[in-house]
Scaffold this motif. Sequence first.
Motif, mmCIF file in Angstrom:
data_model
loop_
_atom_site.group_PDB
_atom_site.id
_atom_site.type_symbol
_atom_site.label_atom_id
_atom_site.label_comp_id
_atom_site.label_asym_id
_atom_site.label_seq_id
_atom_site.Cartn_x
_atom_site.Cartn_y
_atom_site.Cartn_z
ATOM 1 N N ASP A 250 6.199 32.329 -14.769
ATOM 2 C CA ASP A 250 5.534 32.827 -13.569
ATOM 3 C C ASP A 250 6.139 32.199 -12.318
ATOM 4 O OD1 ASP A 250 3.238 34.541 -12.719
ATOM 5 O OD2 ASP A 250 2.585 32.685 -11.775
ATOM 6 N N ALA A 251 6.391 30.888 -12.369
ATOM 7 C CA ALA A 251 6.960 30.189 -11.216
ATOM 8 C C ALA A 251 8.363 30.688 -10.897
ATOM 9 C CB ALA A 251 6.980 28.684 -11.478
ATOM 10 N N SER A 252 9.140 30.991 -11.934
ATOM 11 C CA SER A 252 10.509 31.463 -11.705
ATOM 12 C C SER A 252 10.516 32.804 -10.977
ATOM 13 C CB SER A 252 11.260 31.583 -13.035
ATOM 14 O OG SER A 252 10.712 32.617 -13.837
ATOM 15 N N GLU A 253 9.454 33.586 -11.154
ATOM 16 C CA GLU A 253 9.364 34.858 -10.439
ATOM 17 C C GLU A 253 9.193 34.630 -8.937
ATOM 18 O OE1 GLU A 253 6.238 37.061 -12.273
ATOM 19 O OE2 GLU A 253 7.353 37.423 -14.125
ATOM 20 N N HIS A 254 8.531 33.533 -8.564
ATOM 21 C CA HIS A 254 8.382 33.217 -7.142
ATOM 22 C C HIS A 254 9.745 32.955 -6.499
ATOM 23 C CE1 HIS A 254 4.070 31.641 -8.088
ATOM 24 N NE2 HIS A 254 4.075 32.940 -7.875
ATOM 25 N N THR A 255 10.550 32.116 -7.144
ATOM 26 C CA THR A 255 11.853 31.781 -6.564
ATOM 27 C C THR A 255 12.794 32.983 -6.585
ATOM 28 O OG1 THR A 255 12.557 30.901 -8.726
ATOM 29 C CG2 THR A 255 11.660 29.334 -7.140
ATOM 30 N N ALA A 256 12.734 33.786 -7.651
ATOM 31 C CA ALA A 256 13.576 34.982 -7.710
ATOM 32 C C ALA A 256 13.180 35.972 -6.620
ATOM 33 C CB ALA A 256 13.463 35.636 -9.088
ATOM 34 N N LEU A 257 11.881 36.083 -6.377
ATOM 35 C CA LEU A 257 11.399 36.985 -5.327
ATOM 36 C C LEU A 257 11.898 36.536 -3.956
ATOM 37 C CD1 LEU A 257 9.639 39.311 -4.318
ATOM 38 C CD2 LEU A 257 7.683 37.745 -4.345
ATOM 39 N N LEU A 258 11.847 35.233 -3.699
ATOM 40 C CA LEU A 258 12.337 34.735 -2.409
ATOM 41 C C LEU A 258 13.831 34.995 -2.253
ATOM 42 C CD1 LEU A 258 10.617 31.348 -1.494
ATOM 43 C CD2 LEU A 258 10.355 33.585 -0.440
ATOM 44 N N ASP A 259 14.595 34.803 -3.322
ATOM 45 C CA ASP A 259 16.032 35.073 -3.253
ATOM 46 C C ASP A 259 16.286 36.530 -2.847
ATOM 47 O OD1 ASP A 259 16.641 32.494 -4.005
ATOM 48 O OD2 ASP A 259 16.880 32.975 -6.132
ATOM 49 N N ALA A 260 15.521 37.443 -3.437
ATOM 50 C CA ALA A 260 15.698 38.862 -3.123
ATOM 51 C C ALA A 260 15.254 39.173 -1.699
ATOM 52 C CB ALA A 260 14.915 39.715 -4.119
#
Length: 282
Positions: A250-260
């Motif tokens: 779940d946390a990795s989705e936060h960082t991936a979302l910010l990258d996008a």
Amino acid sequence: MEQGSAREGVRPAYAPGAFSRAPADGRTRECRVPEQARGERAGGERAGGERAGGRPADGEQARGEHTHSEPPAPRAVQRHSVRGQILDALRAALVDGELVPGQVYSAPALGARFGVSATPVREAMQRLAVEGAVEVVPNRGFRVSERGPRELAELAEVRALIEVPVMLGLARTVPAHRWCGLRPLAEATVTAAAVGDRAAYAESDRAFHRAVLTLSGNEQLVAVADELHRRSQWPLMSGPATRRADLLADASEHTALLDALVSQDLVVVQALVREHFAGADR
């Protein structure tokens, strides 16, 4: 007279800002703003710190002008009431599963655990009763509410109806450098997930979502979404506790979302946002 007892391990309240920590590996990720976004951020500033029209940039002093420095305004002292600290601790205990669904807990017993009188505990529990986390049991105390998968799925559906269109709209309008400012909040969720701290993760997760939605400028939307998010974090009546691997995913989705968002890749943003909320009912 109230009866019941608290389980071992109900933790004290968390200090504000305790979740803004570095990633688990001790490194912080650099947020690179695309060249085009940096040009837009400059807002017409010219070389030498001047804006269009010959005026100095904000915060700079024009030649020949004198300014008088003034002492900074005193900061407001943050005073956290005992009830507020107990409320934070009880919420953390709920998320951690230390307060078991279906069990009855008395204010005097919990007060003894925290080293305070029963009054602030009772006030905090009454607040949780308003939120639906516990139920009042006359002459006994408070029973932790029992929730099933259906309620969790319904909460996830309502959250998605509110947050998904807002996030997609923000992705089209918010400049890249604003998203970079949210990087520490996203990394705080990774830090909490890496050590398997469910209570810390719950707080940092909500902090990240609040910060994103705050960019909409709609305070009522932020308040409603945050309350739904809090309720979705309470434990289920039965079933295994949230695993560390689930928190990390779940946390990795936060960082991936910010990258996008920083790279302004709207296709990836849309896919990640929908996937993130599709998994919120698990």
